[in-house]
Design a protein around this motif. Structure first.
Motif, mmCIF file in Angstrom:
data_model
loop_
_atom_site.group_PDB
_atom_site.id
_atom_site.type_symbol
_atom_site.label_atom_id
_atom_site.label_comp_id
_atom_site.label_asym_id
_atom_site.label_seq_id
_atom_site.Cartn_x
_atom_site.Cartn_y
_atom_site.Cartn_z
ATOM 1 N N ASP A 1 0.833 -1.195 0.000
ATOM 2 C CA ASP A 1 0.000 0.000 0.000
ATOM 3 C C ASP A 1 0.877 1.258 0.000
ATOM 4 O OD1 ASP A 1 -2.407 1.469 0.096
ATOM 5 O OD2 ASP A 1 -2.195 1.705 2.271
ATOM 6 N N GLY A 2 0.731 2.075 -1.039
ATOM 7 C CA GLY A 2 1.504 3.314 -1.151
ATOM 8 C C GLY A 2 2.901 3.137 -1.713
ATOM 9 N N LEU A 3 3.285 1.913 -2.023
ATOM 10 C CA LEU A 3 4.638 1.644 -2.529
ATOM 11 C C LEU A 3 4.659 1.835 -4.042
ATOM 12 C CD1 LEU A 3 7.319 0.751 -1.258
ATOM 13 C CD2 LEU A 3 6.656 -1.613 -1.688
ATOM 14 N N ASP A 4 5.672 2.523 -4.541
ATOM 15 C CA ASP A 4 5.852 2.707 -5.980
ATOM 16 C C ASP A 4 7.333 2.467 -6.305
ATOM 17 O OD1 ASP A 4 7.309 5.057 -5.359
ATOM 18 O OD2 ASP A 4 5.597 6.353 -5.720
ATOM 19 N N PRO A 5 7.714 2.466 -7.579
ATOM 20 C CA PRO A 5 9.113 2.188 -7.925
ATOM 21 C C PRO A 5 10.131 3.103 -7.244
ATOM 22 C CG PRO A 5 7.760 1.966 -9.866
ATOM 23 C CD PRO A 5 6.863 2.519 -8.783
ATOM 24 N N VAL A 6 9.815 4.380 -7.091
ATOM 25 C CA VAL A 6 10.742 5.301 -6.433
ATOM 26 C C VAL A 6 10.907 4.907 -4.960
ATOM 27 C CG1 VAL A 6 11.109 7.698 -5.733
ATOM 28 C CG2 VAL A 6 10.282 7.184 -8.030
ATOM 29 N N ASN A 7 9.797 4.584 -4.299
ATOM 30 C CA ASN A 7 9.864 4.172 -2.897
ATOM 31 C C ASN A 7 10.606 2.853 -2.728
ATOM 32 O OD1 ASN A 7 8.423 6.429 -2.075
ATOM 33 N ND2 ASN A 7 6.472 5.358 -2.049
ATOM 34 N N ILE A 8 10.482 1.961 -3.706
ATOM 35 C CA ILE A 8 11.219 0.692 -3.613
ATOM 36 C C ILE A 8 12.714 0.955 -3.641
ATOM 37 C CG2 ILE A 8 11.817 -1.429 -4.859
ATOM 38 C CD1 ILE A 8 8.903 -1.849 -5.391
ATOM 39 N N THR A 9 13.153 1.861 -4.494
ATOM 40 C CA THR A 9 14.573 2.211 -4.523
ATOM 41 C C THR A 9 15.005 2.768 -3.170
ATOM 42 O OG1 THR A 9 14.468 2.655 -6.890
ATOM 43 C CG2 THR A 9 16.322 3.604 -5.690
ATOM 44 N N GLY A 10 14.205 3.649 -2.586
ATOM 45 C CA GLY A 10 14.503 4.181 -1.259
ATOM 46 C C GLY A 10 14.482 3.097 -0.188
ATOM 47 N N LEU A 11 13.541 2.183 -0.303
ATOM 48 C CA LEU A 11 13.447 1.054 0.630
ATOM 49 C C LEU A 11 14.716 0.201 0.569
ATOM 50 C CD1 LEU A 11 10.989 -0.192 2.379
ATOM 51 C CD2 LEU A 11 10.838 -1.807 0.512
ATOM 52 N N LEU A 12 15.175 -0.094 -0.637
ATOM 53 C CA LEU A 12 16.399 -0.895 -0.806
ATOM 54 C C LEU A 12 17.609 -0.158 -0.247
ATOM 55 C CD1 LEU A 12 15.839 -2.310 -4.410
ATOM 56 C CD2 LEU A 12 15.508 -3.494 -2.227
ATOM 57 N N ASP A 13 17.651 1.154 -0.449
ATOM 58 C CA ASP A 13 18.748 1.951 0.107
ATOM 59 C C ASP A 13 18.734 1.896 1.633
ATOM 60 O OD1 ASP A 13 19.563 2.631 -2.453
ATOM 61 O OD2 ASP A 13 18.600 4.613 -2.414
ATOM 62 N N GLU A 14 17.550 2.051 2.233
ATOM 63 C CA GLU A 14 17.434 2.002 3.692
ATOM 64 C C GLU A 14 17.798 0.618 4.246
ATOM 65 O OE1 GLU A 14 16.775 4.418 5.991
ATOM 66 O OE2 GLU A 14 16.981 5.797 4.303
ATOM 67 N N LEU A 15 17.511 -0.425 3.482
ATOM 68 C CA LEU A 15 17.866 -1.791 3.897
ATOM 69 C C LEU A 15 19.340 -2.101 3.619
ATOM 70 C CD1 LEU A 15 14.685 -3.652 2.610
ATOM 71 C CD2 LEU A 15 15.399 -3.421 5.007
ATOM 72 N N GLU A 16 20.033 -1.142 2.999
ATOM 73 C CA GLU A 16 21.440 -1.286 2.638
ATOM 74 C C GLU A 16 21.683 -2.510 1.760
ATOM 75 O OE1 GLU A 16 23.684 -1.136 6.276
ATOM 76 O OE2 GLU A 16 23.110 0.942 6.660
ATOM 77 N N LEU A 17 20.772 -2.705 0.814
ATOM 78 C CA LEU A 17 20.921 -3.817 -0.121
ATOM 79 C C LEU A 17 21.765 -3.381 -1.302
ATOM 80 C CD1 LEU A 17 17.361 -5.365 -0.106
ATOM 81 C CD2 LEU A 17 19.439 -6.282 0.891
ATOM 82 N N PRO A 18 22.717 -4.210 -1.660
ATOM 83 C CA PRO A 18 23.588 -3.867 -2.794
ATOM 84 C C PRO A 18 22.838 -4.017 -4.112
ATOM 85 C CG PRO A 18 24.032 -6.086 -2.064
ATOM 86 C CD PRO A 18 23.027 -5.511 -1.093
ATOM 87 N N TRP A 19 23.508 -3.607 -5.152
ATOM 88 C CA TRP A 19 22.972 -3.823 -6.484
ATOM 89 C C TRP A 19 22.874 -5.322 -6.718
ATOM 90 C CZ3 TRP A 19 21.626 0.356 -9.498
ATOM 91 C CH2 TRP A 19 21.943 1.590 -8.946
ATOM 92 N N GLY A 20 21.990 -5.732 -7.582
ATOM 93 C CA GLY A 20 21.833 -7.146 -7.891
ATOM 94 C C GLY A 20 20.745 -7.813 -7.074
ATOM 95 N N VAL A 21 19.740 -7.059 -6.659
ATOM 96 C CA VAL A 21 18.625 -7.602 -5.894
ATOM 97 C C VAL A 21 17.705 -8.383 -6.832
ATOM 98 C CG1 VAL A 21 16.586 -6.976 -4.523
ATOM 99 C CG2 VAL A 21 18.725 -5.730 -4.233
ATOM 100 N N ASN A 22 17.194 -9.492 -6.346
ATOM 101 C CA ASN A 22 16.224 -10.293 -7.080
ATOM 102 C C ASN A 22 14.833 -9.887 -6.600
ATOM 103 O OD1 ASN A 22 18.130 -12.395 -8.375
ATOM 104 N ND2 ASN A 22 18.765 -12.275 -6.243
ATOM 105 N N ILE A 23 13.907 -9.666 -7.524
ATOM 106 C CA ILE A 23 12.550 -9.239 -7.193
ATOM 107 C C ILE A 23 11.587 -10.379 -7.501
ATOM 108 C CG2 ILE A 23 10.690 -7.608 -7.732
ATOM 109 C CD1 ILE A 23 12.948 -6.108 -6.534
ATOM 110 N N ALA A 24 10.646 -10.631 -6.586
ATOM 111 C CA ALA A 24 9.594 -11.620 -6.818
ATOM 112 C C ALA A 24 8.288 -11.063 -6.275
ATOM 113 C CB ALA A 24 9.933 -12.943 -6.136
ATOM 114 N N GLY A 25 7.197 -11.277 -7.013
ATOM 115 C CA GLY A 25 5.912 -10.793 -6.541
ATOM 116 C C GLY A 25 4.767 -11.473 -7.244
ATOM 117 N N ARG A 26 3.587 -11.310 -6.643
ATOM 118 C CA ARG A 26 2.383 -11.860 -7.262
ATOM 119 C C ARG A 26 1.284 -10.803 -7.272
ATOM 120 N NH1 ARG A 26 -1.947 -14.344 -5.582
ATOM 121 N NH2 ARG A 26 -2.694 -13.829 -3.528
ATOM 122 N N GLY A 27 0.413 -10.869 -8.260
ATOM 123 C CA GLY A 27 -0.686 -9.919 -8.368
ATOM 124 C C GLY A 27 -0.175 -8.492 -8.474
#
Length: 188
Positions: free
Chosen positions: A60-86
């Motif tokens: 809810d409220g998540l968009d591509p820009v927020n996902i990038t910010g979320l990954l930055d806050e989680l300190e995830l490096p480049w090369g993240v694998n994405i999985a989702g449904r619906g």
């Protein structure tokens, strides 16, 4: 699983983090009505394959820009694998479109590429760029094979279609969903 509250801008999301410390990470995006623990079975299987999981409890409220910010806050490096449904799969397509480098792979269920027609013939987001990562689309009872076939032209990388005769891939086919994620995280 450990829950973390991640704030990006003025919104916060809860992310369930678990699995071995690994350079391989998977961001899991649920459908709109999924329970917070929707991916627990999938995550347990991914942990056995040396993958660290980051399961967003609600998109809810998540968009591509927020996902990038979320990954930055989680300190995830480049090369993240994405999985989702619906709706989470639709968000996965959007976040991976045109952004080569940040993401390693995409595994989606129940939603085709936003620039291709859905089961109802409607094109959700016509100007969505193609994805440039290896992609697997799981076709369930909710999406006809034709949607997957039409989505293939928007994948500039290896594209696989897997048919699974279930309604909810996370609840009814956790093993198959996890297997497809593991296959995409391997660079062999």
């Amino acid at each position: 699983m450990n829950s973390r509250q991640i704030t990006v801008g003025d919104q916060a999301w809860t992310v369930r983090v678990d699995g071995p410390q690994s350079r391989h990470s998977v961001l899991l995006l649920p459908d709109v009505d999924d329970r917070p623990d929707a991916y627990d079975q999938v995550c347990a299987r991914l942990h056995n394959s040396d993958l660290r999981t980051y399961a967003v409890e609600s998109i809810d409220g998540l968009d591509p820009v927020n996902i990038t910010g979320l990954l930055d806050e989680l300190e995830l490096p480049w090369g993240v694998n994405i999985a989702g449904r619906g709706a989470g799969a639709a968000l996965g397509w959007l976040v991976c479109s045109g952004g080569f480098g940040r993401f390693q792979s995409l595994v989606v269920a129940d939603r085709g590429h936003p620039a291709s027609p859905g089961a109802d013939g409607v094109v959700p987001v016509p100007d969505t760029r193609p994805v440039e990562v290896p992609t697997t689309m799981l076709v369930t009872k909710n999406v006809p094979r034709s949607v997957a076939d039409a989505s293939g032209r928007y994948v500039y990388g290896e594209f696989r279609v897997v048919e699974i005769d279930v309604d909810d891939v996370a609840a009814e086919a956790a093993t198959e969903f996890a297997t497809e994620i593991v296959l995409r995280t391997s660079l062999w």
